[in-house]
Design an enzyme around this catalytic site. Structure first.
Site, PDB file in Angstrom:
ATOM      1  N   ARG A  64     -53.227  39.016  -4.456  1.00 59.54           N
ATOM      2  CA  ARG A  64     -53.942  37.477  -4.803  1.00 59.54           C
ATOM      3  C   ARG A  64     -54.744  36.986  -4.178  1.00 59.54           C
ATOM      4  O   ARG A  64     -56.248  37.214  -4.479  1.00 59.54           O
ATOM      5  CB  ARG A  64     -53.100  36.245  -4.720  1.00 59.54           C
ATOM      6  CG  ARG A  64     -53.582  35.432  -5.405  1.00 59.54           C
ATOM      7  CD  ARG A  64     -52.223  34.031  -5.909  1.00 59.54           C
ATOM      8  NE  ARG A  64     -51.835  33.721  -4.202  1.00 59.54           N
ATOM      9  CZ  ARG A  64     -50.665  33.306  -4.066  1.00 59.54           C
ATOM     10  NH1 ARG A  64     -50.256  32.771  -5.486  1.00 59.54           N
ATOM     11  NH2 ARG A  64     -50.093  32.900  -2.720  1.00 59.54           N
ATOM     12  N   LYS A 167     -56.998  30.988  -5.303  1.00 59.27           N
ATOM     13  CA  LYS A 167     -57.156  29.992  -3.864  1.00 59.27           C
ATOM     14  C   LYS A 167     -58.455  30.182  -2.925  1.00 59.27           C
ATOM     15  O   LYS A 167     -57.862  30.056  -1.736  1.00 59.27           O
ATOM     16  CB  LYS A 167     -55.922  30.315  -3.532  1.00 59.27           C
ATOM     17  CG  LYS A 167     -54.542  29.817  -2.626  1.00 59.27           C
ATOM     18  CD  LYS A 167     -53.401  30.113  -2.596  1.00 59.27           C
ATOM     19  CE  LYS A 167     -52.640  29.400  -1.591  1.00 59.27           C
ATOM     20  NZ  LYS A 167     -51.651  28.828  -2.328  1.00 59.27           N
ATOM     21  N   GLU A 203     -50.942  22.844 -13.922  1.00 56.23           N
ATOM     22  CA  GLU A 203     -50.350  22.621 -12.219  1.00 56.23           C
ATOM     23  C   GLU A 203     -49.995  21.418 -11.456  1.00 56.23           C
ATOM     24  O   GLU A 203     -50.645  20.742 -11.913  1.00 56.23           O
ATOM     25  CB  GLU A 203     -50.408  24.119 -11.945  1.00 56.23           C
ATOM     26  CG  GLU A 203     -52.041  23.614 -11.226  1.00 56.23           C
ATOM     27  CD  GLU A 203     -52.124  25.176 -10.319  1.00 56.23           C
ATOM     28  OE1 GLU A 203     -51.341  25.205  -9.431  1.00 56.23           O
ATOM     29  OE2 GLU A 203     -53.533  25.481 -10.464  1.00 56.23           O
TER      30      GLU A 203
HETATM   31  C1  LIG Z   1     -50.835  28.508  -3.592  1.00 58.69           C
HETATM   32  C2  LIG Z   1     -50.373  27.900  -4.935  1.00 58.69           C
HETATM   33  C3  LIG Z   1     -49.207  27.980  -5.400  1.00 58.69           C
HETATM   34  C4  LIG Z   1     -48.254  28.337  -5.301  1.00 58.69           C
HETATM   35  O1  LIG Z   1     -48.592  29.184  -5.281  1.00 58.69           O
HETATM   36  P1  LIG Z   1     -47.273  30.620  -4.667  1.00 58.69           P
HETATM   37  O2  LIG Z   1     -47.340  31.051  -3.938  1.00 58.69           O
HETATM   38  O3  LIG Z   1     -46.215  29.944  -5.261  1.00 58.69           O
HETATM   39  O4  LIG Z   1     -47.098  29.549  -3.005  1.00 58.69           O
HETATM   40  C5  LIG Z   1     -50.170  26.455  -7.528  1.00 58.69           C
HETATM   41  N1  LIG Z   1     -50.764  25.490  -7.659  1.00 58.69           N
HETATM   42  C6  LIG Z   1     -51.487  26.187  -6.316  1.00 58.69           C
HETATM   43  C7  LIG Z   1     -53.331  24.980  -7.031  1.00 58.69           C
HETATM   44  C8  LIG Z   1     -51.723  26.529  -5.342  1.00 58.69           C
HETATM   45  O5  LIG Z   1     -52.883  26.768  -4.439  1.00 58.69           O
END
Ligand SMILES: *Cc1c(COP(=O)(O)O)cnc(C)c1O
Length: 332
Positions: A64, A167, A203
């Protein structure tokens, strides 16, 4: 902390070294300080029932970060460098990994456009840092207290063809005001709607969202506006193995309000049951007696069972950091 650097001239990453946790020297003209080339990751190391210190699918986080780096015109660490950096950070902080069930060592990899550049362009050099912090158990006693969420109708988190699937640091500060306002009203977090139609769930601030309808579990598809969570992906695979029908299809707020259960997933919370969704002033409740729904509970138990080596790991997700003993977590 672990630090490695990349120089665009040579096109190579340094081997990287462990060094004491402390400030990173940077020019005021550092790209990241001016134009925001910054991506982070988040994962956990925990002490398992087998007495080992284990990570969960760190290769997925490497993948990722690499995808995010491509979107942000940054050089990415290889999977080998990423995983080695995480392992070395965990090993050298092993004394801070809490005892089993008492929390975990949260690991924060950071990729920064640290090189100086005044004109708008990619940084001439990048820094990859991994640091760690002990964190307490998210839920006291391991129970899943359902959370109250507010459907956010004033702000969007991400737009089609934007950076919502990355991210990158810049995605997070714009949501702080919405989060603070929701918290001030007693909500645990906000749920964002899609920027195009305002009708579909996207989300939560830092978690993905799922809705349960009988034996079918639905979650919004990855079309670039939501973060592809490692927990999301794992829950989808696990739920299918447990016999649920899982659909990655848009879920409208109206449909979500008719769901049997709603839950969220993320590294920090693992899986959190949603007790209520408040939309346009109306509160819709999902859980009775403040107890998580049965599907949420079953998935939570199945996932944490694998993560903590309480159950078999048929997927090969658990990544032990050291085959043998690590000094016990006295410092925690
Ligand atoms: C980090 C994150 C997630 C969850 O990702 P994981 O890999 O399951 O920890 C979901 N949404 C957002 C906006 C995030 O920053």
């Amino acid at each position: 902390m672990f630090v490695a650097t990349y120089d665009s001239q040579t096109g190579e990453w340094t081997e990287g070294t462990l060094q004491p946790y402390g400030p990173l020297p940077m020019s005021p003209a550092a790209q990241v300080l001016n134009y925001g080339q910054s991506i982070f990751e988040g994962l956990k190391a925990q002490r398992s029932y087998q007495g080992r210190v284990v990570l969960f699918r760190p290769e997925a986080n490497a993948e990722r970060m690499s995808a995010g780096a491509a979107r942000m015109s940054m050089a990415a660490p290889s999977e080998e460098l990423f995983v080695r950096a995480v392992e070395q950070t965990v090993r050298s902080n092993a004394g801070y990994v809490p005892p089993q069930g008492k929390g975990s060592l949260y690991i924060r990899p950071l990729l920064l456009g640290s090189g100086a550049i005044l004109g708008v362009g990619p940084a001439p050099s990048f820094t990859f840092v991994v640091y760690a912090s002990a964190v307490g158990a998210y839920f006291k006693g391991g129970q899943l207290t359902p959370i109250d969420l507010l459907v956010e109708t004033r702000f969007h988190r991400a737009a089609p063809r934007g950076t919502g699937g990355t991210k990158c640091a810049g995605n997070y500060s714009p949501g702080l005001g919405a989060l603070a306002a929701a918290k001030a009203e007693g909500y645990a977090d906000v749920v964002y709607l899609d920027a195009k139609t305002d009708a579909y769930l996207e989300e939560v601030s830092s978690c993905n969202i799922f809705a349960v309808f009988g034996n079918t579990i639905r979650t919004p598809p990855l079309r670039g506006t939501i973060l592809p969570g490692v927990t999301r992906r794992s829950v989808i695979e696990l739920a299918r193995k447990l016999g649920y029908e899982v659909e990655e299809t848009p879920v409208s707020v109206d449909e979500a309000l008719t769901a049997d259960e709603i839950f969220t997933t993320g590294t920090a919370v693992v899986l959190s049951s949603v007790g209520s969704l408040t939309y346009k002033g109306h509160r819709h409740t999902f859980c009775e007696d403040n107890k998580p729904g049965s599907v949420s509970l079953r998935l939570y138990e199945a996932l944490t069972g694998i993560q903590q080596e309480r159950l078999d790991d048929p997927f090969g997700w658990v990544h032990p950091v050291e085959a043998c003993e690590i000094t016990n977590g006295a410092a925690a």
